[in-house]
Design a protein around this motif. Structure first.
Motif: not given
Length: 144
Positions: A26-35, A54-65
């Motif tokens: 139930g993860y989502v794509d993690e947004p890129p770090p600021a900035p 960049v297609d050689d990676g996928a960065w996922l995160c729990d939408p609730d953090g």
């Protein structure tokens, strides 16, 4: 304060494996770090070789953090042995042992449809599975 962790899976197809694990967790794509506004912009900031995409990676995160983030990175070598560390997918809910087992089996069936493979079942306790690239994980109950 406890140290936060993230997990990294090596793979041959980061996009395919990323889609599987988004479905599984139930993860989502993690947004890129600021900035940075995009993952491509972030990736370009590292001055990597031209064949590193960049297609050689996928960065996922729990939408609730709450849960650890998951990085999925392409590597040149294939998987050769059993994982020393694996993910447990914990199915929520209460009820009898039979009800918990039914939820675990339903989750395993859902993950098979997403590309996973059942490796073994420990009746009433957990299901050992593999993702589309053979990384082992278990499906179990979150509560007894």
């Amino acid at each position: 304060m406890a140290t936060r962790i993230s997990l990294t899976l090596d793979c041959t197809d980061a996009k395919r494996l990323g889609e599987f694990w988004k479905t599984a967790l139930g993860y989502v794509d993690e947004p890129p770090p600021a900035p940075f506004r995009t993952r491509e912009e972030w990736h370009a900031s590292f001055n990597l070789p031209e064949d590193d995409s960049v297609d050689d990676g996928a960065w996922l995160c729990d939408p609730d953090g709450f849960e650890p983030r998951l990085a999925i990175l392409k590597v040149p070598e294939p998987k050769r042995a059993k994982n020393r560390l694996h993910i447990d997918v914990r199915v929520p809910g209460h009820g009898s042992a039979e009800e918990r087992w039914a939820r675990m089996r339903a989750e395993a069936d859902r993950l098979v449809k997403a590309g996973g493979i059942v490796l073994a079942e420990f009746d009433g306790h957990h299901v050992v599975m593999a993702d589309p690239e053979g990384n082992e994980f278990c499906v179990g109950a979150a509560s007894a």
